[in-house]
Design an enzyme around this catalytic site. Structure first.
Site, PDB file in Angstrom:
ATOM      1  N   GLU A 294       0.795  -1.222   0.000  1.00 56.97           N
ATOM      2  CA  GLU A 294       0.000   0.000   0.000  1.00 56.97           C
ATOM      3  C   GLU A 294       0.827   1.272   0.000  1.00 56.97           C
ATOM      4  O   GLU A 294       0.485   2.244   0.700  1.00 56.97           O
ATOM      5  CB  GLU A 294      -0.932  -0.005   1.215  1.00 56.97           C
ATOM      6  CG  GLU A 294      -0.254   0.003   2.584  1.00 56.97           C
ATOM      7  CD  GLU A 294       0.124  -1.348   3.144  1.00 56.97           C
ATOM      8  OE1 GLU A 294       0.410  -1.417   4.358  1.00 56.97           O
ATOM      9  OE2 GLU A 294       0.138  -2.334   2.388  1.00 56.97           O
ATOM     10  N   HIS A 318      -8.366  -3.964  -0.928  1.00 56.66           N
ATOM     11  CA  HIS A 318      -7.598  -4.045   0.318  1.00 56.66           C
ATOM     12  C   HIS A 318      -6.519  -2.970   0.357  1.00 56.66           C
ATOM     13  O   HIS A 318      -6.401  -2.225   1.339  1.00 56.66           O
ATOM     14  CB  HIS A 318      -6.961  -5.435   0.437  1.00 56.66           C
ATOM     15  CG  HIS A 318      -6.172  -5.633   1.684  1.00 56.66           C
ATOM     16  ND1 HIS A 318      -6.726  -6.140   2.844  1.00 56.66           N
ATOM     17  CD2 HIS A 318      -4.870  -5.374   1.978  1.00 56.66           C
ATOM     18  CE1 HIS A 318      -5.795  -6.200   3.786  1.00 56.66           C
ATOM     19  NE2 HIS A 318      -4.657  -5.737   3.288  1.00 56.66           N
ATOM     20  N   GLU A 319      -5.726  -2.874  -0.714  1.00 53.96           N
ATOM     21  CA  GLU A 319      -4.634  -1.892  -0.713  1.00 53.96           C
ATOM     22  C   GLU A 319      -5.175  -0.470  -0.704  1.00 53.96           C
ATOM     23  O   GLU A 319      -4.598   0.419  -0.074  1.00 53.96           O
ATOM     24  CB  GLU A 319      -3.717  -2.109  -1.922  1.00 53.96           C
ATOM     25  CG  GLU A 319      -3.148  -3.514  -2.049  1.00 53.96           C
ATOM     26  CD  GLU A 319      -2.492  -4.029  -0.786  1.00 53.96           C
ATOM     27  OE1 GLU A 319      -1.962  -3.229   0.007  1.00 53.96           O
ATOM     28  OE2 GLU A 319      -2.506  -5.256  -0.574  1.00 53.96           O
ATOM     29  N   HIS A 322      -6.078   0.645   2.762  1.00 57.91           N
ATOM     30  CA  HIS A 322      -4.919   1.058   3.553  1.00 57.91           C
ATOM     31  C   HIS A 322      -4.700   2.573   3.497  1.00 57.91           C
ATOM     32  O   HIS A 322      -4.005   3.126   4.362  1.00 57.91           O
ATOM     33  CB  HIS A 322      -3.655   0.361   3.056  1.00 57.91           C
ATOM     34  CG  HIS A 322      -3.385  -0.954   3.695  1.00 57.91           C
ATOM     35  ND1 HIS A 322      -3.231  -1.097   5.058  1.00 57.91           N
ATOM     36  CD2 HIS A 322      -3.213  -2.198   3.162  1.00 57.91           C
ATOM     37  CE1 HIS A 322      -2.982  -2.370   5.333  1.00 57.91           C
ATOM     38  NE2 HIS A 322      -2.967  -3.062   4.207  1.00 57.91           N
ATOM     39  N   GLU A 341      -3.775  -4.067   9.629  1.00 57.51           N
ATOM     40  CA  GLU A 341      -4.380  -5.044   8.725  1.00 57.51           C
ATOM     41  C   GLU A 341      -5.800  -5.458   9.099  1.00 57.51           C
ATOM     42  O   GLU A 341      -6.623  -5.711   8.221  1.00 57.51           O
ATOM     43  CB  GLU A 341      -3.482  -6.281   8.626  1.00 57.51           C
ATOM     44  CG  GLU A 341      -2.144  -6.004   7.957  1.00 57.51           C
ATOM     45  CD  GLU A 341      -2.268  -5.577   6.497  1.00 57.51           C
ATOM     46  OE1 GLU A 341      -3.380  -5.623   5.940  1.00 57.51           O
ATOM     47  OE2 GLU A 341      -1.232  -5.203   5.909  1.00 57.51           O
ATOM     48  N   ASP A 398       8.487  -9.631  10.985  1.00 59.94           N
ATOM     49  CA  ASP A 398       7.740 -10.416  10.003  1.00 59.94           C
ATOM     50  C   ASP A 398       7.096 -11.644  10.633  1.00 59.94           C
ATOM     51  O   ASP A 398       6.146 -12.202  10.078  1.00 59.94           O
ATOM     52  CB  ASP A 398       8.660 -10.848   8.861  1.00 59.94           C
ATOM     53  CG  ASP A 398       8.770  -9.786   7.780  1.00 59.94           C
ATOM     54  OD1 ASP A 398       8.323  -8.643   8.038  1.00 59.94           O
ATOM     55  OD2 ASP A 398       9.325 -10.073   6.700  1.00 59.94           O
ATOM     56  N   TYR A 406      -4.808 -10.007  10.316  1.00 63.11           N
ATOM     57  CA  TYR A 406      -5.780  -9.720   9.260  1.00 63.11           C
ATOM     58  C   TYR A 406      -7.182 -10.194   9.627  1.00 63.11           C
ATOM     59  O   TYR A 406      -8.139  -9.413   9.635  1.00 63.11           O
ATOM     60  CB  TYR A 406      -5.348 -10.409   7.964  1.00 63.11           C
ATOM     61  CG  TYR A 406      -4.111  -9.872   7.306  1.00 63.11           C
ATOM     62  CD1 TYR A 406      -4.184  -9.136   6.131  1.00 63.11           C
ATOM     63  CD2 TYR A 406      -2.845 -10.128   7.831  1.00 63.11           C
ATOM     64  CE1 TYR A 406      -3.040  -8.664   5.496  1.00 63.11           C
ATOM     65  CE2 TYR A 406      -1.691  -9.659   7.207  1.00 63.11           C
ATOM     66  CZ  TYR A 406      -1.793  -8.929   6.047  1.00 63.11           C
ATOM     67  OH  TYR A 406      -0.658  -8.452   5.433  1.00 63.11           O
TER      68      TYR A 406
END
Length: 627
Positions: A294, A318-319, A322, A341, A398, A406
């Site tokens: 994003e 979705h992006e 953001h 998210e 990460d 999410y």
């Protein structure tokens, strides 16, 4: 300050006091927002002591040497009158450092896994500018350098960055934390004939000189810094949206994204104006490791969403979402990643419901719930990594970028909506985005805001929501909502017919969307026979599907069933797709049996160079057993 916050939150959480609470992490950086202090354990910078308000970059991209070189000029305010500025770096060569135009002696800190090494720069109380001249190293984790044969058109080399979560520090010396925002300008020199794009105001034509200028005048965190360089062209969608891609991909991309302008308008109708000017997208070469990123004003996209029928553009929703949740209102630390998210998935599904109808959105919710169940099972239902509020100290952030943030995050918002009513919840969210625009926020801050502006101490509602079981508890809470199954009930009925012996021609599948096909395949028995696989393939052409979501699931099933007729197409898929979402389950399935393990190793070694460094790291561990 912390005591005041605890008192405000107590009315929200007191009825759930038996739930465990995460220990606060300690680091040298604190992001202060609304009197709440967030501890960021993933930056070695001291941005809490020295404000870095603006970055001016002048860099050159050398596609032959595969190196970025140049200078980063930071405008600073030494508000705490400290004696040094600390910046994050990773595998970076420092050529020189100057403070207010004068060269200074700098020091490099010890290299810490994942974090890199801090750059220590001596400054004075009244220092105003710090310039670092540098070169990127060969192990810069944000950068993927592509040779021509690794691109779509196979004519010119290509570079793109992926800075999330903490990889901006591998191509920019910076304070690399999501809670640290700054504006930036950049002068980028690339080989003549190629185009450069950033997460900023962008050109739409190739520069004759190979020099490009960029600016973004609203503050963004380092993980939203982005750069792409290659043989790129542009097509407009409407007056504020458009798409970039290689020439051989541009027409397909333009067709696929026909409705993106409508998406932007739909999103604005839900939660307020889009505040970033243009919304453009770039379809990257196949090695891009994620679905989309994003980056402000320019979403980076995987080519795997180009299905030819606009069936996978939920990713764009979705992006786009953001642009409100994540870019506009940003999680203060990676421990608060669900605020990024979870909100975005909820918003994405509201966009798709508005555009495609409730039963369509219900399918997205149900597939997401299935992904959550799988994630909890893989991580462990009692693991703290299934909490929404994470504790990632000493670990690569990460590790927290899982479906928990999410799907569990979005389902919590769906639960709140169902209990307070959609109109009331929409008003709350619009206010939330507006009140925190271009700011950062912690989990505790959000809970505070939620209590003050929506729950208002309603103990019955607090008890019904049981929010601490979501935020500070493992697994899937008992009050997790489930979507209606209207369309999937029909899909399941057809699947059962097939399992009982019906041939595909007898199944009612006309008009099914990608999501219905995914449900159909996901719910099949663990291992189908080769004749069953062949009958499905003959009828529905799964092996040659241009839909990456369906193809990947089918190839996993083919490995499980030893359906070798699909293997040539599977190899072609693995040679051209770099998205970890698809690579991990497919290689993972091959690794389950000795015979297929050898196949996995051979294929990975053969195509490893086509994958992004982040995907390489993941698969090195999975397939080659590297630590």
């Amino acid at each position: 300050m912390i005591k005041r916050t605890a008192l405000v939150l107590s009315s929200l959480l007191a009825l759930n006091a038996c739930e465990p609470k995460p220990q606060r992490n300690i680091t040298n950086v604190e992001t202060a927002t609304n009197n709440i202090v967030a501890k960021d354990v993933h930056t070695q910078s001291n941005a809490n002591e020295v404000t870095l308000s603006h970055l001016d970059m002048d860099i050159k991209v050398d596609l032959e040497k595969k190196q970025i070189s140049g200078c980063a000029l930071w405008t600073i305010d030494n508000k705490s009158k400290v004696k040094e500025l600390k910046l994050d770096t990773y595998d970076m060569i420092i050529d020189s450092v100057a403070v207010d135009g004068k060269q200074v002696a700098y020091k490099r800190g010890v290299v810490i896994p994942h974090l890199g090494s801090a750059l220590h720069i001596p400054i004075e109380a009244n220092s105003r500018q710090v310039m670092v001249c540098y070169k990127t190293g060969p192990k810069a984790r944000a950068l993927q350098w592509l040779d021509p044969q690794q691109t779509h058109d196979k004519k010119f080399p290509f570079l793109y960055t992926q800075s999330e979560s903490i990889y901006a520090r591998s191509w920019i010396p910076c304070p690399d934390g999501p809670g640290i925002r700054f504006t930036y300008t950049a002068r980028v020199t690339v080989p003549k004939g190629l185009m450069a794009l950033m997460s900023a105001e962008n050109p739409q034509q190739v520069s004759d000189s190979g020099v490009y200028h960029f600016k973004i005048d609203v503050p963004v965190p380092a993980y939203l810094m982005a750069l792409a360089v290659g043989d790129i062209t542009f097509k407009s969608i409407d007056n504020r949206t458009g798409v970039y891609a290689e020439p051989g991909m541009i027409e397909k991309a333009r067709y696929e994204f026909e409705d993106v302008g409508k998406m932007v308008t739909t999103a604005e109708g839900l939660y307020g104006p889009y505040r970033w000017g243009r919304y453009d997208m770039i379809v990257l070469p196949p090695g891009f490791p994620i679905g989309g990123m994003e980056n402000p004003r320019l979403t980076f996209c995987t080519p795997t969403i180009i299905a030819g029928d606009r069936s996978l553009v939920t990713l764009i929703a979705h992006e786009l979402a953001h642009s409100w949740s994540g870019n506009l209102v940003t999680n203060a630390t990676w421990n608060d990643f669900w605020l990024n998210e979870g909100f975005t998935v909820y918003f994405e599904r509201r966009i798709m419901e508005q555009m495609m109808g409730r039963t369509y959105a219900d399918m997205l919710w149900e597939l997401g719930y299935q992904d959550l169940v799988k994630a909890v099972d893989e991580i462990g239902p009692s693991s703290n990594d299934t909490w929404l509020k994470l504790s990632l100290e000493g670990r690569d952030p990460d590790d927290g970028l899982t479906d928990i943030a999410y799907e569990k995050g979005s389902l919590l918002l769906e639960l709140i909506e169902q209990n307070v009513g959609r109109a009331k919840f929409d008003k709350f969210l619009a206010g939330y985005f507006n009140d925190h625009a271009f700011k950062t926020i912690t989990t505790e801050e959000f809970l505070n805001y939620l209590n003050q502006n929506l729950i208002n101490g309603d103990t019955a509602l607090i008890n019904k929501l049981n929010i601490s079981a979501w935020v500070y508890g493992p697994g899937i809470p008992a009050n997790c909502p489930r979507a209606a199954q209207e369309r999937f009930t029909k899909v399941d009925a057809e699947r059962v017919k097939f399992e009982k012996g019906a041939v595909p021609a007898q199944l009612a599948t006309t008009g099914w969307t990608t999501h219905e096909w995914l449900q159909f395949l996901r719910k099949m028995p663990a291992t189908l026979s080769v004749p069953q696989m062949k009958s499905l393939d003959d009828a529905y052409k799964f092996t040659t599907s241009g839909n990456s979501e369906i193809a990947d699931l089918w190839f996993v099933m083919a490995v499980r069933a030893n359906y070798k007729a699909a293997y040539p197409a599977m190899e072609q898929f693995l040679s051209t797709v770099g998205r970890r979402k698809f690579l991990q389950p497919l290689y993972g399935e091959m690794m389950k049996t000795p015979a297929n393990t050898e196949m996995a190793r051979q294929l990975f070694i053969k195509y490893r160079g086509n994958y992004h460094p982040l995907a390489q790291e993941t698969l090195d561990k999975m397939v080659l057993g590297k630590k």
